[in-house]
Design a protein around this motif. Structure first.
Motif, short mmCIF file in Angstrom:
data_model
loop_
_atom_site.label_atom_id
_atom_site.label_comp_id
_atom_site.label_asym_id
_atom_site.label_seq_id
_atom_site.Cartn_x
_atom_site.Cartn_y
_atom_site.Cartn_z
N TYR A 70 31.69 22.26 -33.46
CA TYR A 70 30.83 22.28 -34.65
C TYR A 70 29.84 23.44 -34.60
CZ TYR A 70 32.18 17.95 -37.01
OH TYR A 70 32.85 16.99 -37.72
N ILE A 71 29.29 23.71 -33.43
CA ILE A 71 28.36 24.84 -33.31
C ILE A 71 29.02 26.13 -33.74
CG2 ILE A 71 27.10 26.27 -31.63
CD1 ILE A 71 26.45 23.67 -30.11
N GLU A 72 30.24 26.35 -33.26
CA GLU A 72 30.96 27.58 -33.62
C GLU A 72 31.39 27.59 -35.09
OE1 GLU A 72 30.82 30.14 -31.59
OE2 GLU A 72 29.64 28.69 -30.45
N PHE A 73 31.62 26.42 -35.66
CA PHE A 73 31.99 26.29 -37.07
C PHE A 73 30.81 26.68 -37.97
CE2 PHE A 73 32.77 23.04 -40.63
CZ PHE A 73 33.76 23.80 -41.26
N PHE A 74 29.62 26.21 -37.60
CA PHE A 74 28.44 26.47 -38.42
C PHE A 74 27.81 27.84 -38.16
CE2 PHE A 74 27.65 21.61 -38.12
CZ PHE A 74 28.38 21.36 -39.28
N ARG A 75 27.91 28.34 -36.93
CA ARG A 75 27.13 29.50 -36.50
C ARG A 75 27.23 30.73 -37.41
NH1 ARG A 75 24.87 30.72 -31.62
NH2 ARG A 75 26.11 29.18 -30.48
N PRO A 76 28.44 31.16 -37.85
CA PRO A 76 28.50 32.39 -38.65
C PRO A 76 27.61 32.35 -39.90
CG PRO A 76 30.70 31.71 -37.97
CD PRO A 76 29.78 30.59 -37.61
#
Length: 291
Positions: A70-76
């Protein structure tokens, strides 16, 4: 300011529809026969093979999305300072919602101005997809993020789900019914009628004898619960039985005129828990009261 609409593959909407409307989704994963499969809403997933495996006794399992993904999904989008609205699979059916909330907390520690709104849809499959579709339309009509958050707070619990399954073994495996009930039900051709309750959990509320009566029950209950049908788009999901889905659609159309009825395959994540032959109808009606 614009915002990024995001969801997950449990919404069961076609990936082409989400791509056309600039909606990103995170995929659930499925384990079957020692393989990890990615539910990417039909982009690469071989659904026909998957159904055949289930028909021949395959028993897939699913995994919730972890915090790191989820962190990588939201980060951009956090890095671009773009607000995010994420419509999540029911917390009553998966721990993914909690993982998403933990990811938001972690990102807020790293980026003080993080703006992510995670909505627990308390829905599954095209019930979740119905809300995604509504938000897409609201966004297209020019409504602000604040407008849409208010709409969701007032309307998320108006989604109704009427479900039946053809194979009781999957409900038994998930602990929904006992082994004895599954065996007796199979012998007597009993078909359960299931809803998603106010906590976003599956609830077996009644049973009927025979597939035909079960399909009629889904149609009748859906029609009875409708509010402002002329303004409504209904959704029907099916696992390997398009004919039954079309029958339910026809039964509804015989009784009431609605804006549209959209029929899509039940995604593999949900099918893993319902088995081949599941039919589900999703609509909006009176609020499911939180008990």
């Amino acid at each position: 300011m614009t915002f990024k609409l995001m969801t997950d593959s449990c919404c069961d909407l076609p990936y082409t529809y989400l791509e056309a409307n600039d909606v990103d989704f995170i995929s659930m994963t499925i384990q079957l026969n020692g393989k990890e499969l990615v539910d990417d809403l039909g982009k690469t997933f071989d659904y026909n093979w998957f159904l055949q495996e289930i028909k021949t006794g395959g028993m897939p399992t699913t995994s919730q999305v972890n915090v790191g993904r989820y962190i990588e999904f939201f980060r951009p989008f956090v890095e671009k300072k773009m607000p995010i609205l994420y419509l999540a699979f029911s917390s009553g059916l998966s721990g993914s919602y909690q993982s998403a909330m933990q990811a938001v907390d972690i990102l807020k520690e790293e980026y003080a101005d993080t703006e992510i709104y995670v909505i627990d849809t308390k829905a599954a499959s095209l019930g979740e997809g119905l809300l995604v579709s509504e938000v897409i339309q609201l966004k297209e009509d020019g409504h602000t993020l604040d407008d849409i958050l208010l709409w969701l707070s007032e309307n998320t619990m108006t989604v109704h789900s009427w479900v039946t399954v053809d194979d009781l073994k999957h409900l038994e495996r998930g602990g929904r019914i006992s082994k004895a009930a599954a065996a007796i039900g199979g012998l007597m051709n009993v078909k359960p009628i299931i809803i998603v309750d106010e906590q976003g959990k599956l609830q077996n509320i009644s049973k009927v004898r025979g597939r035909g009566k079960a399909l009629k029950k889904l149609a009748d209950e859906t029609v009875q619960g409708l509010i402002e049908p002329l303004n409504q788009t209904l959704f029907i999901a099916y696992a390997g039985d398009l004919e039954s889905a079309e029958k339910v659609k026809a039964l509804i159309e015989e009784k009431v005129e609605v804006k549209e009825i959209r029929v899509h395959p039940l995604g593999p994540t949900i099918t893993s828990h319902t088995g081949n032959g599941c039919i589900a109808v999703f609509s909006r009606g009176k609020k499911r009261e939180i008990k």
